[in-house]
Design a protein around this motif. Structure first.
Motif, short mmCIF file in Angstrom:
data_model
loop_
_atom_site.label_atom_id
_atom_site.label_comp_id
_atom_site.label_asym_id
_atom_site.label_seq_id
_atom_site.Cartn_x
_atom_site.Cartn_y
_atom_site.Cartn_z
N GLY A 140 42.58 28.65 140.96
CA GLY A 140 43.69 28.43 141.88
C GLY A 140 44.99 28.13 141.16
O GLY A 140 45.08 28.14 139.93
N TRP A 141 46.01 27.83 141.96
CA TRP A 141 47.36 27.68 141.39
C TRP A 141 47.47 26.47 140.47
O TRP A 141 48.26 26.47 139.52
N ARG A 142 46.66 25.44 140.71
CA ARG A 142 46.75 24.25 139.85
C ARG A 142 46.35 24.57 138.42
O ARG A 142 47.02 24.16 137.46
N ARG A 143 45.25 25.29 138.27
CA ARG A 143 44.80 25.60 136.91
C ARG A 143 45.69 26.67 136.26
O ARG A 143 45.90 26.64 135.05
N TYR A 144 46.19 27.60 137.06
CA TYR A 144 47.15 28.56 136.49
C TYR A 144 48.40 27.84 136.00
O TYR A 144 48.96 28.17 134.95
N TRP B 22 38.97 18.80 133.79
CA TRP B 22 38.75 17.89 134.91
C TRP B 22 38.70 18.65 136.22
O TRP B 22 37.85 18.39 137.08
N ARG B 23 39.62 19.60 136.39
CA ARG B 23 39.68 20.37 137.64
C ARG B 23 38.42 21.22 137.83
O ARG B 23 37.88 21.32 138.94
N GLU B 24 37.93 21.81 136.73
CA GLU B 24 36.72 22.62 136.82
C GLU B 24 35.52 21.74 137.21
O GLU B 24 34.69 22.15 138.02
N ARG B 25 35.45 20.54 136.64
CA ARG B 25 34.35 19.64 136.98
C ARG B 25 34.42 19.25 138.46
O ARG B 25 33.39 19.20 139.15
N ARG B 26 35.61 18.97 138.95
CA ARG B 26 35.77 18.56 140.35
C ARG B 26 35.40 19.70 141.30
O ARG B 26 34.71 19.49 142.30
N VAL B 27 35.84 20.91 140.97
CA VAL B 27 35.54 22.07 141.82
C VAL B 27 34.04 22.36 141.82
O VAL B 27 33.44 22.62 142.86
N ASP B 28 33.40 22.28 140.60
CA ASP B 28 31.96 22.52 140.53
C ASP B 28 31.19 21.51 141.36
O ASP B 28 30.24 21.83 142.05
N LYS B 29 31.61 20.24 141.32
CA LYS B 29 30.93 19.19 142.08
C LYS B 29 31.10 19.42 143.58
O LYS B 29 30.15 19.28 144.35
N THR B 30 32.31 19.81 143.99
CA THR B 30 32.56 20.07 145.40
C THR B 30 31.79 21.29 145.87
O THR B 30 31.23 21.32 146.96
N ALA B 31 31.73 22.31 145.00
CA ALA B 31 31.04 23.55 145.37
C ALA B 31 29.55 23.32 145.55
O ALA B 31 28.89 23.98 146.35
N SER B 32 28.99 22.33 144.81
CA SER B 32 27.56 22.06 144.94
C SER B 32 27.24 21.33 146.24
O SER B 32 26.10 21.28 146.66
#
Length: 317
Positions: free
Chosen positions: A132-136, A299-309
């Motif tokens: 998403g735009w945050r990581r870009y 950090w953002r990837e960890r948060r997204v992975d946790k939410t996706a699970s």
């Protein structure tokens, strides 16, 4: 039930702590590879240093893969992917070691640490990972930080200051290919075959470059302390790599990833102790931005992975 789960939880925490310890040791030791390479490159061409690094890696790992019985677990597809990984490692190491002839270790490593940013972008393109735009935005900020290190370095040494970017791109592609191989491949076998192919490619380059006078490809007979420096490259690379392998087997990658940035700290310390160099204020600002953007991406990837699970649909990021 709760009482029975406590030992399992404690055991899991112990493994993670063990993995964290190994990872810290790995990243603190890793810059010594570059210190020895910088000492060696004063008299030995970078392709020869790279070749020695691969050859020693193969020698050290061969007994392990023989014991594990994974040496000949090959198919044509696996062989092609191993060759590709070996070639990408040659590009990465050759670019980075060549840089060390004229750049300080901490500066080169700081620029090289745009690799997680490049990997994020390549993952979105080739693996269709949702970015998403945050990581870009974090990627763009990270590249801005790299420019703060590159710009004065280019004034000092010229276009060679861009070679750490080439090395970072090579490693990012290498990691993408590794994801394809690692699903059903022994990690020791992967390192062994990458070393075999990397060494072969380097030897071909040295054969083609013999007599050319190139300080990159023309082989020489090392003299004096150069032998010790070459041995130092191979030994520290192997030890650091082994520590990294067992770290990732003991703790999740998401937990270990932020520790990689300790390498910039240890590189700065070793560079100061051996060569008396410290980055100036502008470079420190660039290094801080690179570290900050990289940590935010992790950090953002960890948060997204946790939410996706938890949720069936990933949120916009």
């Amino acid at each position: 039930m709760a009482d029975m789960s406590l030992p399992k939880t404690a055991k899991a925490n112990d493994r993670i702590s063990f993995g964290l310890t190994l990872m810290v040791l790995s990243v603190l030791l890793s810059p010594l590879i570059d210190i020895f390479a910088k000492l060696a490159i004063a008299t030995v061409p970078s392709a020869q240093i790279t070749a020695v690094r691969f050859i020693l890696q193969v020698v050290f790992i061969l007994p392990i893969v023989l014991v594990r019985g994974s040496l000949f677990d090959l198919t044509w597809r696996k062989t092609a992917l191993h060759a590709l990984r070996g070639g990408l490692l040659v590009v990465t190491m050759l670019s980075f070691i060549t840089t060390l002839k004229v750049m300080e270790v901490a500066d080169a490593i700081a620029i090289f640490f745009v690799e997680p940013i490049i990997l994020t972008i390549l993952g979105s393109i080739f693996l269709k990972e949702t970015i998403g735009w945050r990581r870009y935005t974090a990627c763009a900020v990270g590249f801005l930080g790299a420019l703060l290190v590159i710009q004065p370095s280019m004034q000092e040494v010229g276009l060679i200051a861009l070679l750490p970017i080439v090395a970072a791109f090579g490693l990012a592609v290498f990691l993408l290919v590794t994801r394809m191989v690692a699903q059903n491949e022994d990690p020791w076998s992967m390192q062994f075959h990458a070393g075999i192919w990397g060494g072969l490619f380097c030897l071909v380059l040295l054969w083609l470059g013999e007599g050319s006078g190139s300080n990159v490809f023309d082989p020489v007979l090392p003299a004096g302390n150069a032998w010790l420096y070459l041995l130092g490259v191979g030994v520290t690379a192997t030890i650091s790599g082994v520590l990294g392998v067992y770290a990732y087997r003991s703790a999740p990658a998401s937990v270990l990833a932020p520790l990689q940035y300790l390498e910039i700290v240890s590189a700065t310390i070793f560079g100061w102790l051996v060569f008396g160099h410290l980055p100036d204020a502008l470079k420190w600002l660039g290094i801080s931005i690179i570290i900050g953007s990289g940590l935010y991406i992790i950090w953002r990837e960890r948060r997204v992975d946790k939410t996706a699970s938890i949720a069936p649909v990933s949120p916009a990021i």
